[in-house]
Design a protein around this motif. Structure first.
Motif, PDB file in Angstrom:
ATOM      1  N   SER A 135      12.586  38.053  37.634  1.00 33.89           N
ATOM      2  CA  SER A 135      11.311  38.008  38.521  1.00 33.89           C
ATOM      3  C   SER A 135      10.592  39.396  38.469  1.00 33.89           C
ATOM      4  O   SER A 135       9.546  39.644  38.862  1.00 33.89           O
ATOM      5  N   LYS A 149       8.343  39.799  35.626  1.00 37.01           N
ATOM      6  CA  LYS A 149       7.239  38.802  35.782  1.00 37.01           C
ATOM      7  C   LYS A 149       6.206  39.517  36.680  1.00 37.01           C
ATOM      8  O   LYS A 149       5.164  39.560  36.460  1.00 37.01           O
ATOM      9  N   GLY A 150       6.645  40.037  37.912  1.00 39.80           N
ATOM     10  CA  GLY A 150       5.841  40.697  38.727  1.00 39.80           C
ATOM     11  C   GLY A 150       5.050  41.913  38.032  1.00 39.80           C
ATOM     12  O   GLY A 150       3.907  42.071  38.548  1.00 39.80           O
ATOM     13  N   TYR A 151       5.923  42.850  37.498  1.00 40.48           N
ATOM     14  CA  TYR A 151       5.254  43.854  36.817  1.00 40.48           C
ATOM     15  C   TYR A 151       4.383  43.692  35.801  1.00 40.48           C
ATOM     16  O   TYR A 151       3.173  44.090  36.044  1.00 40.48           O
ATOM     17  N   GLU A 163       2.465  40.599  35.924  1.00 40.27           N
ATOM     18  CA  GLU A 163       1.244  40.008  36.456  1.00 40.27           C
ATOM     19  C   GLU A 163       0.414  41.216  37.333  1.00 40.27           C
ATOM     20  O   GLU A 163      -0.655  41.074  37.269  1.00 40.27           O
ATOM     21  N   CYS A 164       1.030  42.300  37.765  1.00 40.06           N
ATOM     22  CA  CYS A 164       0.396  43.321  38.503  1.00 40.06           C
ATOM     23  C   CYS A 164      -0.532  44.062  37.224  1.00 40.06           C
ATOM     24  O   CYS A 164      -1.612  44.548  37.807  1.00 40.06           O
TER      25      CYS A 164
END
Length: 133
Positions: free
Chosen positions: A62, A65-67, A69-70
């Motif tokens: 998670s 994934k956030g990294y 997407e950012c």
């Protein structure tokens, strides 16, 4: 535009990113996974560095994934981004590939370094678990 720098721990990703940032004549965001990880609580950082025990589990998929997407969102919003991320697992590699597909303008850089040199550099870094190289 994004420059994705990949390589093992202690291979020189941050050094290359900072040098690249100096020569690009536009504002450049340098956004490494280290910046995300070191924004976790001090107790988790201590556990990562082997100085404490995990009191809560970290959902690494998670977090990565956030990294990714950012980084993709920053790049696709017309920012110049240098992203520094080691890929350790197949799951992280899949997230990395999916984020690359979302980015229009990209340069991917892979750093390699002899294992003996990585181990030596790793030994000089107090912020790293031994054995990541």
């Amino acid at each position: 535009m994004i420059f994705y720098i990949n390589g093992p721990s202690s291979s020189g990703k941050s050094t290359v990113a900072l040098e690249l940032q100096k020569v690009i004549r536009s504002p450049v965001l340098y956004f490494s996974t280290d910046k995300v990880i070191y924004s976790l609580s001090p107790a988790i950082i201590d556990a990562i560095q082997g100085k404490g025990k995990y009191e809560v589990s970290v959902d690494w998929n998670s977090l990565f994934k956030g990294y990714f997407e950012c980084v993709a969102a920053l790049s696709n919003s017309k920012n110049i981004v240098i992203a520094d991320c080691p890929i350790y697992t197949e799951g992280t590699f899949q997230l990395y590939q999916q984020s690359l597909d979302k980015i229009k303008n990209k340069i991917v850089v892979g750093l390699k370094c002899p294992l003996e040199v990585l181990k030596e550099r790793e030994g000089l870094r107090p912020d790293r678990d031994k054995g990541l190289a």
